[in-house]
Design an enzyme around this catalytic site. Structure first.
Site, PDB file in Angstrom:
ATOM      1  CE  LYS A  90      -3.222   3.098   0.895  1.00 29.86           C
ATOM      2  NZ  LYS A  90      -2.295   4.247   1.050  1.00 29.86           N
ATOM      3  CB  VAL A 115      -7.465   1.494   1.600  1.00 30.74           C
ATOM      4  CG1 VAL A 115      -6.770   0.392   0.810  1.00 30.74           C
ATOM      5  CG2 VAL A 115      -8.792   1.857   0.950  1.00 30.74           C
ATOM      6  N   GLY A 116      -5.528   1.385   4.118  1.00 29.39           N
ATOM      7  CA  GLY A 116      -4.345   0.929   4.840  1.00 29.39           C
ATOM      8  C   GLY A 116      -4.707   0.310   6.180  1.00 29.39           C
ATOM      9  CD  GLU A 142      10.035  12.919  11.937  1.00 28.69           C
ATOM     10  OE1 GLU A 142      11.015  12.316  11.458  1.00 28.69           O
ATOM     11  OE2 GLU A 142       8.927  12.388  12.104  1.00 28.69           O
TER      12      GLU A 142
END
Length: 501
Positions: free
Chosen positions: A196, A233-234, A405
């Site tokens: 994916k 979907v992931g 980050e």
């Protein structure tokens, strides 16, 4: 020809943006999404739509997983080592033939400057061959000798077996490289794979699927690619009980969600997550060598690198000297159109990412940091998601910009007085992916490196990263390893067999 004012290449020998394949690979067939849905892909250097990608559904993902499960359970892929090597060498050769097309797709999707695409094109192509050869020579059955047991001596054998179905979820910053790094070792180890790709870089995945389908003998279902613009979907891939392992590179927040989705089925997870690495510069360091390199690393890839040592810790005795060298390099760094040779910093991947970077810079200034250079959008680049190389000094180690980050061309600088203080500042983070130490006394630098709570450390610019060395983080920077023998073994179960002598 042009699409909305952007040059689009129609022939292999032209220059300009290049759309990738708009189909997915499921069960050996290149196909569009169920219902024909597609989503737009934007070139970050022009802000223009340059093509479309298949917008896969949860149903599409389910079909891909079913194909991978069937190929693993009923096929011969996991048992035929020589055939696996044959297929992956075919993949290597086909990618070598397609590398200029892959390069142009990469620049189109990511905005990576053509000057610095080697690590994102040549390197992953080489890695395909490396893993094919490494896996062919790997010792899958090992005799550990005789062991004393209450029932008498027993010979113990270690058998390394493929995990099963591997779901690979990859990020957008180095898409082709990580598509290869997260799938090819798994394939060579005998697993079947569902990839994916990231929503912002679907073509680096769909092109890989096209090459596999059209130019290799990899059987149907062994390798599948599902592109989608939908987060669910992931998530469906992570939660599917037919999937035995998830490998993921990306943000720590998404990594936590994947762990939660995988927990009910207790599937194996390999996670490379965020970083906020520190670079400790000792007072005997060669600043004329260390500081320009540090500035360059912050700007190449537009700062969109998880291992970037974005926190520079300078000794107070050489503080302004170090800042001056960093500022000079960042003020003169070549930023611009990624198609122009010599440019080394392109745009951020998308508008939202640039806004995040600019917002973090603003928060740093609001928290008392000194803006030395940069901080905004380059005046000469009003179109494209560009950010000025930015240097912030006098940064509080506990401030937001020192803890989060950034994923942009931004360095923060903080002074320190003693080695112990520098180590404490460096370790003041939830992350532990990488780090760096610069100093003339290598033994002292090594002793400091050993105290850093991080998975990898560079001393005096000598990189820790390589395909033959394990790479992984501590803290909330991940679980497990990529690269080296340790990385290959992540895709294998170890079965211990006790037997008569």
């Amino acid at each position: 020809m042009t699409v909305k004012g952007v040059l689009v290449a129609s022939e292999a020998n032209e220059t300009g943006v290049l759309a990738g394949d708009d189909r997915m690979l499921i069960d050996g067939e290149l196909q569009h999404a169920a219902g024909g849905a597609a989503f737009e892909v934007i070139h970050p250097a022009s802000e223009q739509v340059v093509g479309r990608a298949a917008d896969g559904t949860v149903e599409d993902m389910g079909r891909a997983v079913a194909a991978a499960r069937r190929a693993f359970d009923d096929g011969s892929w996991s048992a035929d080592l020589e055939f696996r090597k044959h297929c992956l060498m075919q993949l290597h050769d086909a990618m070598e033939r397609s590398k200029e097309r892959l390069r142009r797709i990469l620049i189109t999707e990511v905005g990576c400057p053509v000057t610095v695409t080697g690590s994102q094109i040549e390197s992953p192509i080489h890695e395909v061959k490396h893993w094919a050869e490494f896996g062919a020579d790997f010792e899958y059955l090992r005799d550990t000798g005789l062991h004393d047991t209450p029932l008498g001596p027993a010979r113990r054998m270690l058998r390394y077996e493929p995990v099963g179905v591997v779901g690979a979820i990859t990020p957008w910053n180095v898409p082709l490289y990580l598509n290869i790094a997260e799938t090819v070792p798994a394939l060579m180890a005998g697993n079947t794979v569902v990839l994916k790709p990231a929503q912002l870089t679907p073509w680096s995945g769909s092109e890989l699927g096209r090459i596999v389908a059209e130019e290799t003998d990899i059987p149907a279902g062994v390798f599948n690619v599902v592109t989608s613009n939908a987060n669910e979907v992931g998530a469906a891939l992570s939660a599917d009980p037919r999937v035995d392992m998830i490998t993921f590179t990306g943000s720590t927040a998404t990594g936590r969600a994947i762990l939660a989705a995988a927990a009910p089925t207790v599937k194996k997870t390999l996670l490379e997550l965020g970083g906020k690495s520190a670079h400790i510069v000792l007072e005997d360091a060669d600043l004329n060598a260390a500081m320009p390199l540090a500035a360059m690393m912050a700007c190449v890839m537009s700062g969109q690198s998880c291992v970037l040592p974005s926190r520079i810790l300078l000794p107070r005795s050489r503080y302004e000297e170090g800042i001056g060298l960093l500022a000079t390099m960042m003020q003169n760094f070549p930023v611009g159109d990624p198609w122009t040779p010599g440019v080394m910093q392109g745009p951020q991947i998308c508008a939202a990412q640039r806004e995040k970077v600019l917002g973090l810079i603003a928060s740093g200034v609001a928290d008392g940091a000194r803006l030395v250079t940069g901080g905004g959008i380059p005046a000469n680049l009003p179109v494209g998601y560009y950010t000025e190389p930015t240097l912030l000094a006098d940064v509080d180690p506990n401030s937001r910009i020192a803890q989060e980050e950034i994923f942009g061309p931004v360095l923060t600088v903080t002074p320190y007085d003693t080695d112990d203080e520098a180590v404490a500042i460096a370790n003041n983070s939830i992350y532990g992916l990488s780090g760096e130490v610069s100093g003339a006394d290598v033994d002292r630098a090594f002793a400091i490196a050993a105290r850093l709570r991080t998975g990898n450390v560079t001393i005096n610019g000598k990189s820790h990263f390589g395909i033959d060395s394990p790479f992984g983080g501590t803290g909330q920077s991940g679980l497990g390893y990529r690269n080296g023998t340790h990385g290959y073994q992540e895709y294998l179960h170890i079965k211990t067999i006790g037997m008569p002598e």
